[in-house]
Design a protein around this motif. Structure first.
Motif, mmCIF file in Angstrom:
data_model
loop_
_atom_site.group_PDB
_atom_site.id
_atom_site.type_symbol
_atom_site.label_atom_id
_atom_site.label_comp_id
_atom_site.label_asym_id
_atom_site.label_seq_id
_atom_site.Cartn_x
_atom_site.Cartn_y
_atom_site.Cartn_z
ATOM 1 N N GLY A 1 -32.941 -28.478 -3.583
ATOM 2 C CA GLY A 1 -32.559 -27.503 -2.912
ATOM 3 C C GLY A 1 -32.207 -26.259 -3.963
ATOM 4 N N LEU B 1 -26.640 -33.456 0.933
ATOM 5 C CA LEU B 1 -26.842 -32.311 -0.011
ATOM 6 C C LEU B 1 -28.613 -32.651 -0.011
ATOM 7 C CD1 LEU B 1 -24.451 -31.739 -2.486
ATOM 8 C CD2 LEU B 1 -24.611 -30.207 -0.470
ATOM 9 N N LEU C 1 -30.602 -31.205 -7.519
ATOM 10 C CA LEU C 1 -29.292 -31.939 -7.943
ATOM 11 C C LEU C 1 -29.436 -32.485 -9.374
ATOM 12 C CD1 LEU C 1 -28.360 -34.082 -4.804
ATOM 13 C CD2 LEU C 1 -27.173 -31.830 -5.660
ATOM 14 N N TYR D 1 -29.300 -24.113 -6.114
ATOM 15 C CA TYR D 1 -27.898 -24.575 -6.275
ATOM 16 C C TYR D 1 -27.464 -23.804 -7.381
ATOM 17 C CZ TYR D 1 -28.389 -29.146 -3.931
ATOM 18 O OH TYR D 1 -28.503 -30.108 -2.812
ATOM 19 N N SER E 1 -24.351 -25.137 -2.865
ATOM 20 C CA SER E 1 -25.629 -25.130 -2.209
ATOM 21 C C SER E 1 -25.875 -23.949 -1.540
ATOM 22 C CB SER E 1 -25.586 -26.488 -1.385
ATOM 23 O OG SER E 1 -26.814 -26.433 -0.550
#
Length: 400
Positions: free
Chosen positions: A195, A191, A269, A197, A238
């Motif tokens: 990013g 992952l 994350l 999420y 994701s």
């Protein structure tokens, strides 16, 4: 090793002589074995250091040769060694096909050498020919034993790895934000550390929904990782660029029975712990009988209420105090009317259609609400208080 035919006298003596002679050539056989293995696949040399591989091959071939002429009731040391090597190769990450190839190649090498040494001794050649089935059965059994041990170890290693990755995901969902945890999770779970999420929390009764929700959810633009809990499932989603909460909500609706809550989008994350808390807060805005999957960004008022239960109780008592003294059925009619009227954006006509009554009945009920609450629905501040009080009553009052 395969089933041995009974061996007596000269047969046994000739096989023992052939094996003893071959053991004297064992170092050169091992050299040839490793040279041909490395020519066949250079990965052998990258996975196991040459000296270590040489010693292991020497031990395996020595045991295998000795077992050819061993008494029938001898302990199966060759299979014990094959089991050990299969487990070791799995831990080293050597592909199974290379493990099997090594056993087959060693078997061919030993057999060819036995035949070569016996070619000048017809009686010994005859004894070897009669033992051919037994020898190749032994090679097959060693390869099979190594394969079984390899697969068992591979499954165990995969289970341990999965447990470690799930523990990392749990740590992130619990709010751990250390760089070490996030980087290990990103690498292990494949992952992006930074990013887009979202977190989904779905509540269900295992007696009514035995199949986990996550088996039903797939969709382009969203990758789901799920964690099971006693009474819910938590999904880390994701999201690719261009995939937002609208698409996520549409994907979940119809595939997962509610109630459920969806967090806002977070970036990284390290934010999963906060996203989980917000998703749980969104879930708490669903009344007990609800089957909806709701987004926090569309339940802000309800989230404020359930997030402060003490203040919610005070708000209900202060705004709806007069209503609470009514007969439950009468109170339910008035609160339903207010709820529908708000849902119809203040249109008494549309609310009447939903409630199956005359619009004047709606006006009469609303006026009665104003009298009981000492608030006016035409004053924005009063309307806000009544709306929040209605949410607080619905979300914090036990059913019945």
């Amino acid at each position: 090793m395969g089933r041995r035919r009974p061996r007596t006298g000269d047969d046994w003596k000739l096989l023992a002589e052939a094996c003893t002679a071959l053991l004297e050539r064992l170092p050169e056989l091992v050299d040839e074995h490793l040279r041909e293995l490395h020519e066949y696949e250079p990965a052998y040399a990258r996975i196991v250091p040459y000296d270590t591989h040489w010693q292991e091959a020497h031990e395996a071939m020595r045991i295998g040769i000795e077992m050819i002429s061993a008494p029938r009731d001898s302990p199966r040391r060759d299979l014990e060694h094959a089991d050990e090597m299969g487990r070791r190769r799995a831990e080293q990450g050597m592909p199974l096909e290379l493990v099997v190839h090594a056993y087959r190649h060693a078997g061919h090498l030993v057999w060819d050498a036995l035949i070569e040494d016996a070619s000048a001794f017809p009686p010994r050649m005859a004894a070897l020919t009669q033992a051919a089935t037994m020898v190749w059965s032994a090679v097959d059994a060693q390869a099979d034993t190594a394969s079984e041990a390899y697969r068992a170890t591979e499954l165990e290693l995969r289970r341990r790895t999965d447990e470690q990755l799930q523990a990392l995901l749990d740590a992130l969902l619990q709010g751990q934000r250390s760089p070490e945890v996030t980087s290990r999770a990103a690498a292990g779970l494949d992952l992006p550390e930074h990013g887009r999420y979202a977190v989904v929390v779905l509540r269900y009764d295992r007696r009514e929904v035995p199949e986990p929700f996550h088996r039903r959810v797939q969709g382009a633009g969203a990758r789901f990782l799920w964690r099971m809990r006693a009474d819910c499932e938590i999904g880390v989603v994701s999201l690719t660029e261009g995939t937002g909460l609208d698409a996520l909500s549409e994907l979940l609706e119809g595939r997962c029975p509610g109630p459920g809550g969806i967090s806002p989008v977070v970036t990284g994350l390290s934010e999963l712990g906060r996203a989980r808390r917000l998703a749980e807060l969104a879930l708490r805005t669903c009344p007990p009988e609800s089957q909806q999957i709701v987004r926090l960004d569309r339940r802000m008022a309800g989230a404020l209420v359930v997030g402060q239960p003490e203040l919610a109780g005070l708000l209900v008592a202060d705004v709806l105090g007069g209503l609470l003294e009514l007969d439950p059925a009468d109170r339910a009619i008035l609160l339903e009317t207010l709820d529908v009227w708000l849902d119809c954006e203040g249109s008494a006509g549309r609310a009447a259609g939903r409630l199956y009554c005359h619009r004047n009945t709606v006006f009469n009920r609303l006026r009665r609400l104003e009298q009981l609450t000492s608030r006016s629905l035409s004053r924005p501040r009063d309307l806000t208080e009544m709306t929040l009080a209605l949410d607080a009553f619905r979300l914090t009052t036990p059913p019945g």
